[in-house]
Write a protein that holds these residues in place. Structure first.
Motif, PDB file in Angstrom:
ATOM      1  N   UNK A 255      43.881  80.196  11.189  1.00 46.99           N
ATOM      2  CA  UNK A 255      42.978  78.499  12.085  1.00 46.99           C
ATOM      3  C   UNK A 255      43.351  77.719  11.121  1.00 46.99           C
ATOM      4  N   UNK A 256      42.998  77.862  10.083  1.00 46.42           N
ATOM      5  CA  UNK A 256      42.145  76.834   9.106  1.00 46.42           C
ATOM      6  C   UNK A 256      43.096  76.133   9.143  1.00 46.42           C
ATOM      7  N   UNK A 257      44.729  76.456   8.201  1.00 50.57           N
ATOM      8  CA  UNK A 257      45.926  76.909   7.769  1.00 50.57           C
ATOM      9  C   UNK A 257      46.530  75.794   9.185  1.00 50.57           C
ATOM     10  N   UNK A 258      45.908  75.721  10.201  1.00 50.39           N
ATOM     11  CA  UNK A 258      47.146  75.471  11.570  1.00 50.39           C
ATOM     12  C   UNK A 258      46.441  74.109  11.627  1.00 50.39           C
ATOM     13  N   UNK A 259      44.585  74.109  11.778  1.00 49.84           N
ATOM     14  CA  UNK A 259      43.983  72.401  11.674  1.00 49.84           C
ATOM     15  C   UNK A 259      43.783  72.287  10.918  1.00 49.84           C
ATOM     16  N   UNK A 260      44.283  72.217   9.400  1.00 49.15           N
ATOM     17  CA  UNK A 260      44.705  71.313   8.702  1.00 49.15           C
ATOM     18  C   UNK A 260      46.146  70.740   9.182  1.00 49.15           C
ATOM     19  N   UNK A 261      46.930  71.241   8.599  1.00 50.22           N
ATOM     20  CA  UNK A 261      48.620  70.783   9.287  1.00 50.22           C
ATOM     21  C   UNK A 261      48.612  70.022  10.171  1.00 50.22           C
ATOM     22  N   UNK A 262      47.403  70.646  11.499  1.00 52.36           N
ATOM     23  CA  UNK A 262      48.000  69.077  12.599  1.00 52.36           C
ATOM     24  C   UNK A 262      46.868  68.071  12.553  1.00 52.36           C
ATOM     25  N   UNK A 263      46.140  68.225  11.063  1.00 54.21           N
ATOM     26  CA  UNK A 263      45.302  66.914  10.887  1.00 54.21           C
ATOM     27  C   UNK A 263      45.802  66.232  10.581  1.00 54.21           C
ATOM     28  N   UNK A 264      46.893  66.892   9.370  1.00 57.74           N
ATOM     29  CA  UNK A 264      47.509  65.856   8.575  1.00 57.74           C
ATOM     30  C   UNK A 264      48.228  65.301   9.187  1.00 57.74           C
ATOM     31  N   UNK A 265      49.307  66.148  10.423  1.00 53.38           N
ATOM     32  CA  UNK A 265      50.081  64.822  11.213  1.00 53.38           C
ATOM     33  C   UNK A 265      49.649  63.497  11.841  1.00 53.38           C
ATOM     34  N   UNK A 266      47.977  63.629  12.211  1.00 56.92           N
ATOM     35  CA  UNK A 266      47.679  62.631  12.646  1.00 56.92           C
ATOM     36  C   UNK A 266      47.470  61.761  11.554  1.00 56.92           C
ATOM     37  N   UNK A 267      47.090  62.195  10.438  1.00 58.00           N
ATOM     38  CA  UNK A 267      46.414  61.398   9.800  1.00 58.00           C
ATOM     39  C   UNK A 267      48.008  60.340   9.230  1.00 58.00           C
ATOM     40  N   UNK A 268      48.612  61.439   9.035  1.00 57.33           N
ATOM     41  CA  UNK A 268      50.375  60.373   9.106  1.00 57.33           C
ATOM     42  C   UNK A 268      50.576  59.270   9.983  1.00 57.33           C
ATOM     43  N   UNK A 269      50.825  59.990  11.511  1.00 56.28           N
ATOM     44  CA  UNK A 269      51.611  59.711  12.440  1.00 56.28           C
ATOM     45  C   UNK A 269      50.339  58.901  12.823  1.00 56.28           C
ATOM     46  N   UNK A 270      49.369  58.548  13.001  1.00 56.38           N
ATOM     47  CA  UNK A 270      48.507  57.422  13.832  1.00 56.38           C
ATOM     48  C   UNK A 270      48.167  56.428  13.412  1.00 56.38           C
ATOM     49  N   UNK A 271      47.562  55.606  13.706  1.00 60.93           N
ATOM     50  CA  UNK A 271      46.830  54.495  12.627  1.00 60.93           C
ATOM     51  C   UNK A 271      45.809  54.218  11.023  1.00 60.93           C
ATOM     52  N   UNK A 272      47.161  55.325  10.132  1.00 61.02           N
ATOM     53  CA  UNK A 272      46.219  55.886   8.854  1.00 61.02           C
ATOM     54  C   UNK A 272      45.198  55.177   8.215  1.00 61.02           C
ATOM     55  N   UNK A 273      45.449  53.674   8.029  1.00 61.44           N
ATOM     56  CA  UNK A 273      44.683  52.299   7.219  1.00 61.44           C
ATOM     57  C   UNK A 273      43.035  52.653   8.060  1.00 61.44           C
ATOM     58  N   UNK A 274      43.916  52.963   9.511  1.00 63.97           N
ATOM     59  CA  UNK A 274      42.242  52.571  10.609  1.00 63.97           C
ATOM     60  C   UNK A 274      41.497  53.926  10.249  1.00 63.97           C
ATOM     61  N   UNK A 275      41.909  54.973  10.719  1.00 69.15           N
ATOM     62  CA  UNK A 275      41.387  56.531  10.495  1.00 69.15           C
ATOM     63  C   UNK A 275      40.723  56.417   9.338  1.00 69.15           C
ATOM     64  N   UNK A 276      40.943  55.930   8.121  1.00 68.46           N
ATOM     65  CA  UNK A 276      40.459  56.423   7.146  1.00 68.46           C
ATOM     66  C   UNK A 276      39.388  55.059   7.428  1.00 68.46           C
ATOM     67  N   UNK A 277      39.018  53.519   7.472  1.00 69.10           N
ATOM     68  CA  UNK A 277      38.185  53.214   7.357  1.00 69.10           C
ATOM     69  C   UNK A 277      36.930  52.902   8.384  1.00 69.10           C
ATOM     70  N   UNK A 278      37.556  53.572   9.671  1.00 65.45           N
ATOM     71  CA  UNK A 278      36.875  54.427  10.731  1.00 65.45           C
ATOM     72  C   UNK A 278      36.398  55.738  10.183  1.00 65.45           C
ATOM     73  N   UNK A 279      36.636  56.890   9.937  1.00 64.83           N
ATOM     74  CA  UNK A 279      35.607  57.276   9.307  1.00 64.83           C
ATOM     75  C   UNK A 279      35.139  57.401   7.848  1.00 64.83           C
ATOM     76  N   UNK A 280      35.288  56.349   7.334  1.00 65.75           N
ATOM     77  CA  UNK A 280      34.132  55.817   6.148  1.00 65.75           C
ATOM     78  C   UNK A 280      32.837  55.344   7.564  1.00 65.75           C
ATOM     79  N   UNK A 281      32.482  54.285   7.562  1.00 63.95           N
ATOM     80  CA  UNK A 281      32.229  53.304   8.197  1.00 63.95           C
ATOM     81  C   UNK A 281      31.391  54.651   9.492  1.00 63.95           C
ATOM     82  N   UNK A 282      32.190  54.550   9.566  1.00 65.56           N
ATOM     83  CA  UNK A 282      31.132  55.580  11.061  1.00 65.56           C
ATOM     84  C   UNK A 282      30.198  56.656   9.981  1.00 65.56           C
TER      85      UNK A 282
END
Length: 499
Positions: A255-282
Motif C-alpha cells: 500500500x505504501x509503495x503504491x500510494x507513494x508512486x501515485x503521489x509521485x505521479x501527481x506531483x510530476x503531472x500536476x501543477x508541481x510548483x503550486x502544489x508545493x506552495x499550497x502545501x507549505x502555505x496550508x
C-alpha cells in the motif's frame, strides 16, 4: 480451538437485527437513524470538539512527560516490525480507501460547492478548503487513535491484560469488567468495527466499480459490486489466514509503495510548483489557526454551524466510531516501543503523508475546476479522481494505479478488521483462530453486499455515528485509567529505587 466469547454471539445477533431492519424497511431505517444522528451532532457538537482537542493535549503532554520513557511491554522488549513497516500499517489501517475516495473530492467540495465561511470559487475558499481538509485528516484523528491504542497496548503488553477495551477500565471499575458490563463495552466496540468496515467496503466497491467503468466500460450496479466484493473477500481471507507477520505486513508495505508512486505521479503531472506552495502555505494556515479550528462551534451563525455539523462534527463522530478497530490494530503492532516513540510516530507520520496527499490531489482538482476545463464539482464523489486524471497525461495508467491502490487498501482494511474482530471475540487472543477470522470476514462482506443492494449504506453510516457517542465516554474512562496506572507505576518505581 480457542474459546469464543459471548461478545461474538451477542454482536452477531445485533448485526442480524440491524441489517434485517435495513432490508425490510430501508427508507424508515435511514430516516430514523438520520434523525438521531442529526440530534447527536447538534446537541453534542461542542463535546466532540472539546474531546478531540483534549486528546491532542493529552498526547502532547505524554510525549514530553517522564511517562514518555515507559515501554509498551517489558523493559527488554523491542518492536516486532521495522519503523517503515509500522508506519505503513498505521497508514493502511487508519486512512485506507478514504484517501483515494476523498483525496481530490473533499478539497474541491470545500472550494467550489460549499466552503466553510468563504465565497465559493475564491482564493479565500481555496486556502480555507485545504486548512479544513488538513483538520479533518490530521493531528486530531491520530491523537484519538493514538491515545486509545496507547491505553490498549499499555494494559495488554505492560500489565498483562487481555487485548480488550473492557480490560483497560479495570483500574476504575475492577472486576465488574469481567462481567456483563465488560461484555457490553466489548460488544459496542465489535459492533462499531464490523459496521464501520462494512461501510468502507461498500464505498470501496462503488469506487472500484466506477473506475472499471471509466477504464473498461464495466456496468455500474449491484451485480458488478457483488463480484468486486466477492473477489476481494477471497483475497483478504487468504491474507488473514497467513497471519499478521505475513499477509498484513506485506499488504501494508505494498500500500505504501503504491500510494507513494501515485503521489509521485501527481506531483510530476500536476501543477508541481503550486502544489508545493499550497502545501507549505496550508501547513502554516493549519498551525496558526489550530486552536480556532479545533474549538470552533459557530454558535451565532446558523449557516456556519450547519457546515460544521455536516463536516467537522460528522468526521469527529465517524473517526470515534472507527477508533475501536484502528486503535486495537495499532496497539497490536506497536509492542516494544516507548510511549514517546509511539505517539510521535502515530501523530506525525500519517498526518504529514495525508497533508501532502491532499495538497497534491486537491490542488490539481481545484486548478482543473478553476481553468474551466471540466466541472469536476458536479461529478459523483467516486468518479472525481478518474475525471481529474482524464485531464492529465498518462490518464489510463494513473487510473489503473488508483484502482489497484483502492483494491489493496480494501483488502488491508478488511484483513486488519478480521484480525481485530477475531481478537475481540476470543477474549483478546493475540492469535485468533483462522476459522473465527474467516467468519468475521464473510460477515463484513455480507453486510456490505446486502446494504448496497437495498441502498442502506447511509443508514449504516448513521448507525455507527450514533454508536460513537457512548464509546466517546468510554475513551474518557480509558484515559483516566491510563493515568491512574502510570502514576502508580511511577511511584512504585521511585519507591524501589529509594530502597
Amino acid at each position: 480451538m480457542r474459546k469464543i466469547s459471548n461478545v461474538f454471539y451477542i454482536t452477531i445477533g445485533l448485526i442480524v437485527l440491524a441489517v434485517g431492519y435495513g432490508v425490510i424497511d430501508p427508507e424508515r431505517f435511514e430516516a430514523g437513524t438520520g434523525i438521531v444522528k442529526n440530534f447527536v451532532s447538534t446537541a453534542f457538537g461542542w463535546y466532540y470538539m472539546l474531546l478531540m482537542t483534549l486528546l491532542v493535549g493529552v498526547s502532547i503532554y505524554l510525549i514530553f512527560s517522564p511517562y514518555g520513557k515507559i515501554r509498551l511491554g517489558k523493559d527488554t522488549d523491542r518492536p516486532q516490525f521495522s519503523t517503515i513497516t509500522w508506519i505503513a500499517m498505521l497508514f493502511s489501517a487508519g486512512m485506507g480507501i478514504g484517501l483515494v475516495f476523498y483525496g481530490a473530492a473533499e478539497p474541491l467540495s470545500h472550494f467550489a460547492v460549499n466552503p466553510a465561511t468563504a465565497e465559493p470559487g475564491t482564493n479565500a475558499a481555496f486556502r480555507e478548503s485545504m486548512r479544513q481538509t488538513f483538520l479533518h485528516y490530521g493531528i486530531h484523528i491520530w491523537a484519538l487513535y493514538g491515545i486509545v491504542a496507547l491505553c490498549l497496548a499499555y494494559f495488554q503488553f505492560r500489565k498483562g491484560e487481555p487485548g480488550l477495551i473492557s480490560a483497560t477500565l479495570k483500574p476504575i471499575f475492577g472486576n465488574k469488567m469481567k462481567g456483563p458490563w465488560g461484555t457490553m463495552i466489548d460488544v459496542l466496540a465489535v459492533f462499531a468495527t464490523s459496521f464501520g468496515v462494512a461501510t468502507s467496503l461498500g464505498f470501496g466497491a462503488v469506487q472500484i466499480n466506477a473506475g472499471l467503468n471509466y477504464l473498461f466500460g464495466f456496468e455500474i450496479g449491484i451485480r458488478s459490486q457483488f463480484i468486486i466484493i466477492s473477489i476481494v473477500t477471497v483475497l483478504f481471507i487468504m491474507s488473514a489466514w497467513s497471519g499478521l507477520s505475513k499477509g498484513i505486513r506485506y499488504l501494508s508495505n505494498t500500500n505504501l509503495v503504491l500510494a507513494l508512486a501515485l503521489l509521485g505521479f501527481m506531483l510530476i503531472l500536476g501543477p508541481t510548483l503550486l502544489i508545493m506552495n499550497i502545501f507549505t502555505d496550508s501547513m502554516g494556515g493549519y498551525i496558526s489557526h489550530f486552536i480556532d479550528l479545533s474549538l470552533s462551534t459557530a454558535p451565532l451563525n446558523a449557516g456556519n454551524r450547519e457546515w460544521l455539523d455536516a463536516w467537522t462534527i460528522f468526521y469527529w463522530a465517524w473517526w470515534i466510531s472507527w477508533a475501536p478497530f484502528v486503535s486495537m490494530f495499532i496497539a497490536r503492532v506497536s509492542k516494544g516501543r516507548t510511549i514517546r516513540e509511539f505517539l510521535v510516530g502515530v501523530l506525525l507520520a500519517p498526518s504529514i503523508l495525508s497533508f501532502i496527499w491532499f495538497s497534491a490531489f486537491g490542488t490539481t482538482a481545484i486548478e482543473i475546476q478553476k481553468s474551466g476545463a471540466a466541472d469536476l464539482a458536479s461529478v459523483n464523489t467516486e468518479l472525481v479522481i478518474f475525471e481529474m486524471f482524464s485531464h492529465l497525461p498518462w490518464a489510463t495508467l494513473t487510473s489503473a494505479f488508483a484502482i489497484l491502490l483502492i483494491t489493496s487498501f480494501f483488502i488491508t482494511s478488511a484483513d486488519s478488521a478480521t484480525f481485530v474482530l477475531g481478537m475481540q471475540s476470543t477474549y483478546g487472543s493475540l492469535t485468533p483462530p483462522n476459522s473465527v477470522k474467516m467468519i468475521w470476514g464473510l460477515i463484513q462482506s455480507g453486510i456490505a453486499i446486502i446494504l448496497l443492494s437495498v441502498g442502506g449504506l447511509s443508514a449504516l453510516q448513521n448507525t455507527i455515528i450514533i454508536a460513537a457517542l457512548p464509546f466517546s465516554f468510554i475513551i474518557l474512562f480509558m484515559v483516566t485509567a491510563l493515568f491512574k496506572e502510570l502514576q502508580k507505576e511511577t511511584k512504585s518505581s521511585r519507591h524501589s529505587r529509594n530502597k
